[in-house]
Write an enzyme that holds these catalytic residues in place. Structure first.
Site, PDB file in Angstrom:
ATOM      1  N   LEU A 510      29.445  35.407  11.183  1.00 39.81           N
ATOM      2  CA  LEU A 510      28.335  34.771  10.047  1.00 39.81           C
ATOM      3  C   LEU A 510      27.699  35.799   9.316  1.00 39.81           C
ATOM      4  O   LEU A 510      26.877  35.420   8.239  1.00 39.81           O
ATOM      5  CB  LEU A 510      27.556  33.894  11.043  1.00 39.81           C
ATOM      6  N   GLY A 513      22.965  41.604  11.543  1.00 39.65           N
ATOM      7  CA  GLY A 513      21.661  42.100  11.657  1.00 39.65           C
ATOM      8  C   GLY A 513      21.206  43.396  12.163  1.00 39.65           C
ATOM      9  O   GLY A 513      22.090  44.078  12.489  1.00 39.65           O
ATOM     10  N   GLY A 514      19.951  43.552  12.364  1.00 39.13           N
ATOM     11  CA  GLY A 514      19.717  44.945  13.225  1.00 39.13           C
ATOM     12  C   GLY A 514      20.133  44.856  14.435  1.00 39.13           C
ATOM     13  O   GLY A 514      20.165  45.676  15.125  1.00 39.13           O
ATOM     14  N   PHE A 515      20.434  43.739  15.285  1.00 41.49           N
ATOM     15  CA  PHE A 515      20.811  43.459  16.281  1.00 41.49           C
ATOM     16  C   PHE A 515      22.217  43.765  16.525  1.00 41.49           C
ATOM     17  O   PHE A 515      22.702  44.524  17.400  1.00 41.49           O
ATOM     18  CB  PHE A 515      20.465  42.098  17.082  1.00 41.49           C
ATOM     19  N   PRO A 517      26.363  42.052  14.833  1.00 37.02           N
ATOM     20  CA  PRO A 517      27.226  41.002  14.134  1.00 37.02           C
ATOM     21  C   PRO A 517      26.998  39.811  15.101  1.00 37.02           C
ATOM     22  O   PRO A 517      26.615  39.878  16.055  1.00 37.02           O
ATOM     23  CB  PRO A 517      28.554  41.433  14.268  1.00 37.02           C
ATOM     24  N   VAL A 518      26.973  38.713  14.276  1.00 42.04           N
ATOM     25  CA  VAL A 518      26.729  37.176  14.646  1.00 42.04           C
ATOM     26  C   VAL A 518      27.936  36.374  14.316  1.00 42.04           C
ATOM     27  O   VAL A 518      28.514  36.410  13.214  1.00 42.04           O
ATOM     28  CB  VAL A 518      25.564  36.718  14.103  1.00 42.04           C
ATOM     29  N   LYS A 532      25.359  36.284  19.248  1.00 41.65           N
ATOM     30  CA  LYS A 532      24.822  37.583  18.736  1.00 41.65           C
ATOM     31  C   LYS A 532      25.351  38.919  19.755  1.00 41.65           C
ATOM     32  O   LYS A 532      25.275  38.698  21.026  1.00 41.65           O
ATOM     33  CB  LYS A 532      23.320  37.427  18.629  1.00 41.65           C
ATOM     34  N   ASP A 628       8.047  39.643  14.110  1.00 48.02           N
ATOM     35  CA  ASP A 628       8.998  40.009  13.042  1.00 48.02           C
ATOM     36  C   ASP A 628       9.239  38.533  12.278  1.00 48.02           C
ATOM     37  O   ASP A 628      10.588  38.196  12.169  1.00 48.02           O
ATOM     38  CB  ASP A 628      10.313  40.532  13.786  1.00 48.02           C
TER      39      ASP A 628
END
Length: 815
Positions: A510, A513-515, A517-518, A532, A628
């Site tokens: 999808l 992000g900073g974390f 892949p999703v 996530k 955030d």
């Protein structure tokens, strides 16, 4: 000559008696107050005089605060009979009545004086109470008449709302008809004497909000009425009177409670530093405060979806209506009652039901209360009257239980009559039932131990259990303490998640992000999920992963994304409910997708995010600062309802904490508040700032960071501020929503956004105030200059554009 001197003395005496200096707080029968003159209380706190309202202007006699720069009317005498011009005169009659005369000498307003006295005077007290008394006495119990007995729309300290049970006299608030019309409006706030007394907010004859019964500390449905060093809340119920009032313990505090023209109860405090009124309590505050919104035998909770749920042992009266989210008909018992065999089931953390058909006894204990209720087949429930010192008194209900609200960490116990077949809802009932329960617990425990043993063996074999060293390996910083309580979250095995995502196929990805892949996935039962994955080269680490698990697992609200579980095998995975429309930024900042966000959708998103943040800051089990809040961390469900996500950077407060410092500033440029970005100081007001930025982005369809305008070098906040000060706020509106836009909602959203991004944290409203401002049309205070209101240096701008997400700062770890 003697005649001339005598005449001169008479003229002097007449002038002294007829006119009143602004320094006086009292008039006698020989004096008067004419339009243009006033009475001022001894401490110069209040002033009585004439003021204008309406178009064309009409003249009213009223009382307002003397020292407060913003003229705030607290009482109006002739609200139903205004004067046409500035010819009014106020006098005290020899019979002890106050009379307001027009220019023709006709009575337009008259107070009553039940007991004539020899020498009556009228005095404006420093409490704001206008009284008529005997000149020789000042005992409040002997006042001939007082304005406190005839409130308008404002409850002042020391003023009563309630009944004189001997005479039947009722004191209550009545709203103004409009902001410019003090005549009586359609809303009242009064103490209802039926059953056990409770305060009701009514529109005409319809109940809009109910405080619930007094429980010794506060009203059952007003958790915000806590003890504090500034006020004492009083509820009096005896043979002569029943009333509610608040008493000031600190005379330096100026506070008032007002019923607005649109039926909102608001409590304000005057802040000298800002020279403005601060709103800090409002009712109703959300949809669960709306009277009987869920019908009978149902509980309303804003942190669940749907907000209405039948109490345990009850089922919807008409299930087909629930498909349309119509709960007006409420719920009914699953099993019918049988008077002599009925039992009582305890329900906790509730706002007690409507008490207009109740009976009470102040001397009974809870056991005696149950006996009385059991003997009366029409008795539906009972509760303690007073919750102090372990509980006392008895309150019985003799009708359907309506207007029940559930809380997560506040409320009272209610014992509801149920059929004996519902005994499974009891912790124990009779010896036979206790034995059965004991055996069930025993065998259940054995079975549970067996299951856990097998599970632990599986975990050990598959290395599913997260090693202690892994928790201990978190870097030091905010929230890095080892968890003190078990995770309230299901564990998914890696095989199940991999199968659901087609082995983490790129086709199912999808975004990232900073974390990390999703991925989208589908479990074997058909449930869609979002997975996530913590990337090995992620800017975030185990610290953020732990934060997400610890916080989101404890949060349940319709505007927060729901965490379904986690996986801690070879990969660190978080499993969420799937949000089919993705993140807000994928719509808001995309030229094509933005067309799908009409104004009603945007305004719904603005309100939904506010409700989610209010839950985090005030109503959740932990007081949580998100740290955030941004467009990419707001996800949209099938109906475009917003859900706040990504709690990797969140921080919780406990006790009376309101702010904290950190050496590890994390967040996203463009959304960070000045005090946080520059000094590492964060609080709920940091989230408020981020929310304000997000509101302006939603209205305009433009990002704050990277915003450019040909006329200046300000960011989006500076641009919005310039337009606001020039009276051109609608120029900020995204052109794609001009045709679908409500001008009043758009202007109000921009105004609230600017209030949220003010430079000083203390100037920003709380999220509870924001929610209230979004849901009403009350007058808003003027915002001050926003934070980061500076023009960019072109060289710095060029440099920052080359690295849009990072900036070198000693204490900053940006995302």
């Amino acid at each position: 000559m003697k005649a001339f001197v005598a005449l001169s003395m008479c003229l002097v005496l007449f002038t002294c008696n007829a006119l009143v200096s602004n320094a006086l707080d009292t008039i006698t029968t020989n004096q008067s107050i004419q339009d243009g003159e006033s009475l001022i209380s001894a401490g110069e706190t209040f002033e009585l005089g004439f003021f204008s309202r309406g178009d064309p202007p009409k003249r009213y006699l009223g009382i307002w605060y003397k020292k407060i720069t913003t003229m705030t009317i607290v009482w109006v005498a002739n609200r139903v009979a205004p004067l046409a011009d500035a010819s009014g005169t106020l006098r005290v009659t020899t019979h002890g009545s106050l009379v307001l005369l027009d220019g023709n000498g006709s009575d337009t307003w008259l107070s009553n004086a039940p007991i004539p006295v020899r020498n009556p005077v009228a005095q404006l007290l420093d409490s704001g109470n206008l009284v008529v008394r005997d000149a020789e006495g000042s005992d409040p119990n002997n006042f001939l008449w007082q304005s406190f007995d005839y409130p308008t729309d404002t409850l002042q300290a020391g003023m009563k709302i309630g009944w004189n049970r001997t005479s039947g006299f009722n004191r209550y608030l009545k709203s103004w008809k409009s902001i410019d019309d003090p005549s009586p409006g359609n809303f009242t706030f009064q103490l209802d004497p039926n059953g056990y007394p409770q305060l009701l907010l009514k529109q005409g004859s319809d109940i809009k909000f109910r405080t619930g019964p007094w429980n010794g500390l506060r009203f059952s449905g007003t958790p915000y009425l806590n003890t504090n060093p500034y006020y004492r809340y009083e509820f009096v119920l005896n043979e002569e009177e029943m009333y509610y009032r608040y008493v000031l313990l600190n005379r330096s505090v100026t506070s008032r409670l007002t019923l607005t023209t649109n039926g909102i109860i608001q409590r304000f405090a005057w802040i000298d530093r800002t020279q403005g009124w601060m709103l800090y309590i409002t009712s109703p505050i959300d949809q669960c405060d709306n009277y009987a919104s869920c019908g009978a035998y149902a509980s309303c909770r804003v942190d669940t979806s749907p907000v209405c749920r039948c109490l345990k042992g009850f089922v919807p009266r008409f299930s087909q209506e629930l498909d349309m989210l119509d709960w007006s008909n409420g719920c009914v018992r699953r099993n019918p009652l049988d008077c002599e065999k009925d039992i009582f089931v305890k329900y906790s953390w509730l706002k007690l039901p409507d008490t207009r058909s109740s009976w009470f006894n102040e001397s009974m204990n809870l056991q005696e209360c149950e006996v009385v209720c059991m003997k009366k087949c029409s008795c539906m429930a009972y509760s303690n009257l007073d919750i102090r010192n372990g509980g006392s008194g008895c309150l019985l209900w003799f009708s359907e239980l309506v207007d029940i609200r559930g809380y997560s960490n506040y409320g009272q116990d209610l014992y509801i009559r149920m059929a004996v077949s519902e005994s499974a809802l009891l912790p124990s009932h009779h010896k036979k039932h206790k034995l059965v329960m004991g055996l069930a617990v025993f065998f259940g425990s054995v079975f549970l131990i067996l299951v856990l043993t097998i599970r632990l063996l599986q975990c050990k074999k598959k290395k599913m259990k997260l090693p202690e060293a892994k928790w201990d390996s978190f870097e030091s910083g905010d929230n890095c303490e080892k968890p003190k309580e078990d995770l309230e979250l299901p564990l998914f095995d890696l095989f199940t998640v991999a199968r659901a995502t087609d082995n983490f196929s790129t086709d199912n990805k999808l975004g990232e992000g900073g974390f990390g892949p999703v991925y989208k996935g589908v479990l074997r039962d058909g449930q869609e999920i979002a997975v996530k994955m913590l990337s090995r080269n992620s800017r975030q680490g185990l610290h953020e992963f732990k934060n997400e698990v610890l916080y989101v697992s404890k949060l349940q609200h319709r505007n927060l994304v729901k965490l379904l579980g986690c996986c801690i095998e070879e990969e660190n995975l978080l499993i969420y409910e799937f949000m089919p429309n993705g993140s807000l930024d994928s719509f808001l900042f995309d030229p094509m997708q933005r067309k799908r966000l009409d104004w009603s959708t945007r305004f719904n998103i603005i309100k939904g995010i506010a409700r989610g943040l209010l839950y985090l800051h005030q109503d959740s089990r932990l007081r949580i600062i998100h740290r955030d809040v941004k467009a990419s961390n707001v996800l949209l469900d099938y109906e475009m309802n917003p859900k706040i996500s990504d709690f990797g950077l969140a921080k919780s407060f406990t006790g009376n904490e309101t702010q904290a410092n950190t050496n590890r500033v994390v967040g996203t440029y463009g959304y960070m508040s000045p005090e946080y970005a520059l000094d590492g100081v964060f609080s709920t007001k940091s989230d408020v700032f981020s929310y304000g930025v997000l509101v302006l982005e939603i209205v305009s369809g433009k990002r704050n960071r990277g915003f450019h305008h040909p006329d200046h070098r300000h960011n989006l906040l500076g641009h919005a501020w310039r337009l606001f000060t020039e009276g051109r706020s609608m120029k900020l509106l995204d052109k794609l929503v001009e045709n679908s836009c409500s001008t009043s909602e758009a202007l109000r959203s921009i105004h609230i956004g600017l209030l949220c991004v003010q430079r000083c944290p203390n100037d920003r409203p709380s999220m509870s105030t924001v929610v209230m401002m979004l849901g009403s049309d009350i007058e808003l205070p003027l915002p001050k200059e926003p934070g980061f209101f500076i023009e960019r240096n072109l060289l710095q701008e060029s440099t920052s554009q080359s690295q849009p997400n990072e900036m070198t700062m000693t204490v900053l770890s940006a995302r």
